[in-house]
Motif scaffolding. Structure first.
Motif, PDB file in Angstrom:
ATOM      1  N   PHE A  97      42.020 -13.753   6.019  1.00 45.95           N
ATOM      2  CA  PHE A  97      43.411 -13.917   5.614  1.00 45.95           C
ATOM      3  C   PHE A  97      43.519 -15.080   4.633  1.00 45.95           C
ATOM      4  N   ILE A  99      46.144 -17.877   3.535  1.00 50.03           N
ATOM      5  CA  ILE A  99      47.316 -18.465   4.181  1.00 50.03           C
ATOM      6  C   ILE A  99      47.733 -19.762   3.503  1.00 50.03           C
ATOM      7  N   ILE A 118      50.830 -14.814  12.334  1.00 49.83           N
ATOM      8  CA  ILE A 118      49.985 -13.960  11.489  1.00 49.83           C
ATOM      9  C   ILE A 118      49.088 -13.079  12.357  1.00 49.83           C
TER      10      ILE A 118
END
Length: 129
Positions: A97, A99, A118
């Motif tokens: 991910f 972020i 998330i």
């Protein structure tokens, strides 16, 4: 179920502890995650292991080394490679991910709430019960 981040450090020598946890308990690993961000104009990576709860426990630990490893897509490094090999040896694949960095948040607890959101949105953590 209570899910809690347990920060081992920033990914220098403590990353070896995270890798050792994964090597010693591969059957307990639920997910392995890499979070990419930019901190102080440097591409960094946080690595985490989401563990399965022990027996009938209602506690799910998420061990993390926060923002101390260079982003391997920009700066290849041995620490990331070692973590990735441990994940693959456990029969899992690494989830990735991009972020916001932790410095965006006034408190570390808020940063971990953001990460929890998330992970829940992506169904990597079960809902609270």
């Amino acid at each position: 179920m209570i899910q809690k981040f347990i920060e081992l450090g920033e990914g220098y020598s403590d990353l070896y502890e995270l890798i050792e946890l994964g090597n010693r308990m591969p059957e307990r690993i639920h997910q392995a995650v890499a979070f990419y961000s930019e901190k102080n104009n440097k591409p960094v990576c946080s690595l985490a292991l989401i563990m399965k709860p022990a027996l009938k426990d209602k506690f799910q630990p998420i061990y993390i080394c926060r923002e101390g490893i260079p982003n391997p897509h920009e700066i290849p490094n041995q620490r990331f490679t070692m973590f990735q090999e441990m994940v693959e040896n456990s029969g899992l694949s690494l989830k990735e991910f991009t972020i916001k960095p932790s410095v965006t948040f006034p408190e570390t607890a808020l940063y971990y709430q953001y990460l929890t959101g998330i992970l829940r949105t992506n169904k990597m953590l079960p809902p609270l019960s």
